[in-house]
Write a protein that holds these residues in place. Sequence first.
Motif, PDB file in Angstrom:
ATOM      1  N   UNK A   1       6.139   5.024  -6.599  1.00  0.00           N
ATOM      2  CA  UNK A   1       6.417   5.542  -5.221  1.00  0.00           C
ATOM      3  C   UNK A   1       7.759   5.159  -4.849  1.00  0.00           C
ATOM      4  N   UNK A   2       8.411   3.768  -4.928  1.00  0.00           N
ATOM      5  CA  UNK A   2       9.604   3.414  -4.504  1.00  0.00           C
ATOM      6  C   UNK A   2      10.571   4.244  -5.428  1.00  0.00           C
ATOM      7  N   UNK A   3      10.540   4.304  -6.747  1.00  0.00           N
ATOM      8  CA  UNK A   3      11.428   4.998  -7.498  1.00  0.00           C
ATOM      9  C   UNK A   3      11.678   6.530  -7.000  1.00  0.00           C
TER      10      UNK A   3
ATOM     11  N   UNK B   1       6.418  -2.623   7.434  1.00  0.00           N
ATOM     12  CA  UNK B   1       6.669  -1.433   8.324  1.00  0.00           C
ATOM     13  C   UNK B   1       6.903  -1.846   9.698  1.00  0.00           C
ATOM     14  N   UNK B   2       6.146  -3.130  10.256  1.00  0.00           N
ATOM     15  CA  UNK B   2       6.175  -3.418  11.528  1.00  0.00           C
ATOM     16  C   UNK B   2       6.701  -4.862  11.194  1.00  0.00           C
ATOM     17  N   UNK B   3       7.552  -5.378  12.472  1.00  0.00           N
ATOM     18  CA  UNK B   3       8.137  -6.462  12.442  1.00  0.00           C
ATOM     19  C   UNK B   3       7.085  -7.856  12.310  1.00  0.00           C
TER      20      UNK B   3
ATOM     21  N   UNK C   1       0.455  -3.978   5.321  1.00  0.00           N
ATOM     22  CA  UNK C   1       0.953  -3.827   3.874  1.00  0.00           C
ATOM     23  C   UNK C   1       1.748  -2.498   3.552  1.00  0.00           C
ATOM     24  N   UNK C   2       1.990  -1.631   4.604  1.00  0.00           N
ATOM     25  CA  UNK C   2       2.869  -0.666   4.501  1.00  0.00           C
ATOM     26  C   UNK C   2       4.112  -1.119   4.229  1.00  0.00           C
ATOM     27  N   UNK C   3       4.776  -0.826   3.151  1.00  0.00           N
ATOM     28  CA  UNK C   3       6.329  -1.080   3.161  1.00  0.00           C
ATOM     29  C   UNK C   3       7.293  -0.263   3.537  1.00  0.00           C
TER      30      UNK C   3
ATOM     31  N   UNK D   1       0.846  -1.074  -0.052  1.00  0.00           N
ATOM     32  CA  UNK D   1       0.053  -0.020  -0.012  1.00  0.00           C
ATOM     33  C   UNK D   1       0.915   1.308  -0.154  1.00  0.00           C
ATOM     34  N   UNK D   2       0.627   2.183  -1.119  1.00  0.00           N
ATOM     35  CA  UNK D   2       1.598   3.260  -1.082  1.00  0.00           C
ATOM     36  C   UNK D   2       0.586   4.303  -1.448  1.00  0.00           C
TER      37      UNK D   2
END
Length: 374
Positions: free
Chosen positions: A156-158, A197-199, A204-206, A147-148
Amino acid sequence: MNPFKAGICLLAVMLISGCWGQINFDQLTVVSAIGLDPAKDGMVRVTLQLSNPTLPVAAGGGSQQRRPYVNYDAVGVTIQEAVERIQHQAKKSLFFPQTKVVLINEQFARRGLDDTMDYFWRETNQNLNSWVLVSRLPARQVLDKAMELEPVPSEEWRKYLQGDWKRPLQVDVQMYQFLPRLNQIGYQAVSPGIGPFNASGKTDIMEIGDTAVFKNDRMVGWLSGEESQIVNWLTGVSRRGSFHTDFAKEESVSYSLNSIRVKVTPLINGDRLAMKVRIKGEAELLTATLPLHFGTEHAMLRDTLNKQAKLAVEATIDKLFDNYASDVIGFGEALHRSMPSEWKKRKSNWDKELREVDVDVSVSFRIRRTGLLQ
């Protein structure tokens, strides 16, 4: 036939012949991201994230909302074989020059990449400016679930990797930089990592963070964000950063570091190789949890910063050389430039040389501004 008419016909044929091998725009689909995962029997699972800008029209004239991309995956002995199977699924020609991200699963990277990554050298339509990421989760899962803010996650990653603001805690590498270092002894590959994002992995947030370290074509371990920052300094990728110094009673001081300059000098002492690493820069005090008075603690702050930064640099180098035997800093390249004959003698046994090299680190930051009031 009249020569004039024959000439007109020949000219018409010449004008239309250039279009026979062309592909119409509606027959193309843009590959936004490529994911690589291990499969059974040494095979590779390839996931392609294909842009899907058009939305279908629902009954009644309304538009049915759905993601502006679709993911296809297939298994093959090689990447090329899997891509050909996806081509049949998509029923369109795949357009790779706009690929933004190549996502490599950690287990696949630890298996070794030498037998598969030559696809990116040989396929002329690949975008060698695409960014490389190592995924802690299966690449297929990340591409499907991420999710971005951007509709297409790879975009978003780029933007994140391309922007200067994300540095210096993360490394970044593009495919044209990554591929040669998989077979380079004196300067080996790194890649930023991506994971939940969390362990717990329930979101789904990366998050892009930490650094995957490679030895030749195989991933061998991770560096933390703070260690990645030091690698960026030593390789000249970044000239700024942040640092926290700790004092007694859980007190600390935070600094913004700027104008960082690093000089690496190879030396030969008898038959032993030594590396002299000199780091200089400027520091600005940001926050402090202990009482400070203007002027009286300046020398103490400076000395503590330089001492703890020196220990952090030494610990990072020890981890790279002792734990991973990987020269991602480029010490071998530095030796090759300054002493070619010595590099030629030591190159074949560089793993052992790394573990035995004497590294002399000195750190000198000048506190330019403390922000303290009298």
